[in-house]
Design a protein around this motif. Structure first.
Motif, PDB file in Angstrom:
ATOM      1  N   LYS A 135       0.840  -1.191   0.000  1.00  0.00           N
ATOM      2  CA  LYS A 135       0.000   0.000   0.000  1.00  0.00           C
ATOM      3  C   LYS A 135       0.881   1.250   0.000  1.00  0.00           C
ATOM      4  O   LYS A 135       1.905   1.308   0.692  1.00  0.00           O
ATOM      5  N   VAL A 136       0.463   2.247  -0.773  1.00  0.00           N
ATOM      6  CA  VAL A 136       1.245   3.476  -0.862  1.00  0.00           C
ATOM      7  C   VAL A 136       1.423   4.095   0.523  1.00  0.00           C
ATOM      8  O   VAL A 136       2.489   4.638   0.846  1.00  0.00           O
ATOM      9  N   ALA A 137       0.399   4.011   1.357  1.00  0.00           N
ATOM     10  CA  ALA A 137       0.463   4.587   2.700  1.00  0.00           C
ATOM     11  C   ALA A 137       1.550   3.949   3.555  1.00  0.00           C
ATOM     12  O   ALA A 137       2.015   4.552   4.529  1.00  0.00           O
ATOM     13  N   LYS A 138       1.972   2.727   3.206  1.00  0.00           N
ATOM     14  CA  LYS A 138       2.996   2.022   3.972  1.00  0.00           C
ATOM     15  C   LYS A 138       4.408   2.312   3.466  1.00  0.00           C
ATOM     16  O   LYS A 138       5.390   1.927   4.103  1.00  0.00           O
ATOM     17  N   LEU A 139       4.512   2.966   2.324  1.00  0.00           N
ATOM     18  CA  LEU A 139       5.826   3.288   1.775  1.00  0.00           C
ATOM     19  C   LEU A 139       6.458   4.439   2.549  1.00  0.00           C
ATOM     20  O   LEU A 139       5.764   5.303   3.090  1.00  0.00           O
ATOM     21  N   SER A 140       7.781   4.470   2.574  1.00  0.00           N
ATOM     22  CA  SER A 140       8.489   5.598   3.196  1.00  0.00           C
ATOM     23  C   SER A 140       8.352   6.830   2.318  1.00  0.00           C
ATOM     24  O   SER A 140       7.920   6.750   1.160  1.00  0.00           O
ATOM     25  N   GLY A 141       8.746   7.977   2.867  1.00  0.00           N
ATOM     26  CA  GLY A 141       8.677   9.213   2.096  1.00  0.00           C
ATOM     27  C   GLY A 141       9.508   9.152   0.830  1.00  0.00           C
ATOM     28  O   GLY A 141       9.071   9.593  -0.237  1.00  0.00           O
ATOM     29  N   GLY A 142      10.720   8.592   0.925  1.00  0.00           N
ATOM     30  CA  GLY A 142      11.574   8.469  -0.251  1.00  0.00           C
ATOM     31  C   GLY A 142      10.992   7.519  -1.281  1.00  0.00           C
ATOM     32  O   GLY A 142      11.100   7.757  -2.490  1.00  0.00           O
ATOM     33  N   GLN A 143      10.356   6.439  -0.815  1.00  0.00           N
ATOM     34  CA  GLN A 143       9.734   5.487  -1.742  1.00  0.00           C
ATOM     35  C   GLN A 143       8.535   6.117  -2.446  1.00  0.00           C
ATOM     36  O   GLN A 143       8.333   5.896  -3.637  1.00  0.00           O
TER      37      GLN A 143
END
Length: 288
Positions: A135-143
């Motif tokens: 899920k996009v919400a679980k990605l880090s800021g850089g990801q």
């Protein structure tokens, strides 16, 4: 050589405020850096080129399509443009793969097999090949920043426009992005505050300030404007634009009258940019 994109006397006003004064630029194939302080008009220029914003006056062409001429030409131009704005809002609940698939549909990739292959390709390009189901919400800021860049890469656009693409990336990720962009076909226009990215990556640099182009040339040409004007020594140069103590304990001075015990050093893109900005402020009677 026919430019990939061009602006002819393009300006943009917001009420009584002029964000971009009449500007004419041709963008050829290669990587072009766009430098300037906050409020210089950089984002306005990028939004105009991306067709996200109409100009107040002037003509814009992308890949032979006059985007200021009518809806049909604007649609054709958009098919050839990849754009990553400074701030990207992701739909809630989507995976990385689902988001890119959604963008690909908007870009008229109708055949699912080819579309999914393209999504996997751009995920791999930004080193997110193993994050497609996350899920996009679980990605880090850089990801998330790399995912935003991936959507602009769909379809290998002729004109790739990136607003602060390295924000939130660590040094290794920034180096990887440089490698990706240096090998991109077509024209890449990057707005950035990272002068080292310009030095490492760009064929050409444009400096925008106060809604006007203050410099347009190669990186060596920009560096040449600061030749013999940067010094390092035990004490700061008198009247320097900027000074700071380096890790060696010596003081680096940009501009000014060097002290007798200082020595000349090669200028960086940042040095040349600082001098250009200072000279422009002086010419306009602005007190630092």
């Amino acid at each position: 050589m026919t430019p990939v994109a061009s602006l002819a006397d393009v300006s943009k006003r917001y009420g009584a405020t002029t964000a971009l004064h009449p500007t004419s630029i041709d963008l050829q194939t290669g990587v072009i850096g766009l430098l300037g302080p906050n409020g210089a008009g950089k984002t306005t220029l990028l939004r105009l080129l991306s067709t996200a914003l109409p100009p107040s006056a002037g003509r814009i062409e992308v890949s032979g399509q006059e985007v200021t001429g009518g809806h049909a030409a604007r649609v054709e131009a958009r098919r050839r443009i990849g754009y990553t704005p400074q701030e990207v809002v992701f739909p809630r609940g989507m995976t990385a793969f689902g988001f890119l698939d959604y963008i690909a549909v908007l870009k008229e990739w109708k055949e699912s097999g080819a579309r999914h292959a393209e999504v996997r390709r751009v995920l791999a390009l930004v080193d997110l090949g193993d994050r497609g189901s996350m899920k996009v919400a679980k990605l880090s800021g850089g990801q998330r920043r790399r995912l935003a860049i991936a959507q602009a890469l769909i379809g290998a656009p002729e004109l790739l426009i990136l607003d602060e693409p390295t924000t939130g990336l660590d040094p290794e990720q920034r180096a990887s992005l440089r490698g990706l962009l240096s090998g991109a076909a077509g024209t890449v226009l990057i707005s950035t505050h990272q002068t080292e990215d310009v030095a490492a990556l760009c064929d050409r640099v444009i400096v925008l300030d106060g809604g006007r182009v203050r410099f347009d040339g190669s990186v060596p040409e920009l560096l040449a404007t600061a030749t013999a004007r940067v010094h390092i020594g035990p004490t700061a140069s008198v009247g320097a634009v900027q000074t700071w103590k380096t890790g060696t304990g010596l003081v680096r001075s940009v501009g000014g009258q060097p002290a007798p015990d200082s020595s000349v050093v090669d200028p960086s893109v940042e040095d040349a940019y600082l001098l250009l900005r200072a000279e422009q402020r002086f010419a306009e009677g602005v007190t630092p």
